[in-house]
Design an enzyme around this catalytic site. Sequence first.
Site, short mmCIF file in Angstrom:
data_model
loop_
_atom_site.label_atom_id
_atom_site.label_comp_id
_atom_site.label_asym_id
_atom_site.label_seq_id
_atom_site.Cartn_x
_atom_site.Cartn_y
_atom_site.Cartn_z
N SER A 114 -13.95 -17.70 31.43
CA SER A 114 -14.49 -16.36 31.57
C SER A 114 -15.80 -16.28 30.78
CB SER A 114 -13.45 -15.33 31.12
OG SER A 114 -13.80 -14.04 31.52
N TRP A 115 -15.93 -15.32 29.86
CA TRP A 115 -17.14 -15.32 29.01
C TRP A 115 -17.27 -16.64 28.26
CZ3 TRP A 115 -21.75 -13.95 27.54
CH2 TRP A 115 -22.18 -14.28 26.25
N HIS A 298 -7.27 -14.53 37.35
CA HIS A 298 -8.27 -14.85 36.33
C HIS A 298 -7.70 -15.52 35.10
CE1 HIS A 298 -12.04 -14.46 34.17
NE2 HIS A 298 -11.45 -13.76 33.21
#
Length: 319
Positions: A114-115, A298
């Site tokens: 993700s980030w 996710h």
Amino acid sequence: MQTSTREFYPQIEPYNKGFMKVSEIHNLYYEEVGNPKGKPVVFLHGGPGGGVAPDHRRFFDPETYRIILFDQRGAGQSTPIAELRENTTWDLVSDIEKLRELLKIDKWVVFGGSWGSTLALTYAITHPERVKALILRGIFLCRPSEIKWFYQEGASQIFPDIWDEYLKPIPENERHDLVAAYHKRLIHENRDVRLEAAKAWSKWEAATSRLYMDPKAVDEFDDPDYALSFARIECHYFTNNAFFKTDNWILENISKIRHIPGYIVQGRYDVVCPAKSAWELHKAWPEAKFSIVADSGHAASEPGTRSALISAADECKSL
């Protein structure tokens, strides 16, 4: 990459932990687990603002790896919590280098989702000579189109019921720019205003992060410090285009790392960071191994994604 389901490595406790002062304001918490003489791997957590958790240690073989984890500025056990001053992508890249030097590591495997994938790619582009391999999950290039999809319109059409909860703190006359509206509240002088916005922002992401929603993951954001650090820092970065000079900075600079061994793991039904970004990264960096997980959203902990990440880390043991 193996296709059978892989379980986490056993739970493990740090053999070393400490704090590293990186500015007049910020002190970063870090920890080391596994083999003190093993192959170094650094874990970059998501958010930004998410912090590390015990399961993050468990993607890696502790007999082979010297596993380094740390909380980025304002997150987790780093202090001060939820601080936005001196908190940019480039500050974080500098912090990773300071930690590498403190721990006397020449090169390491860099793991981020993700980030964390944004930060891992940015770090590698800036310091390619320090990266043995990249293991990336839930690709987020932090472009305006990705922010708009998740925080303005797009994901809202898949989760309309949860979206209504996300909208509640924002008056209708401000909903044309929800990131700006949230930012105003997340930096508000009144803590109650900040906290209401932080919980709504954070729970929206938590509720949409898995193929099957996990209520426990949503409830974690009832913790005020966790919600405030996560939401405030995320919104701060997204309001500032992640401090990149251009909207597509990572792909524009990807040629600098194409020689580095890479693994891209992406959930097919990732609503937070849709597969389009991972596919575009794959096309720009075809040398990297690319894996679409057919039954994942996710979250890194979903079985298919977890298995692919552990297998990638196992492959990197030979580097």
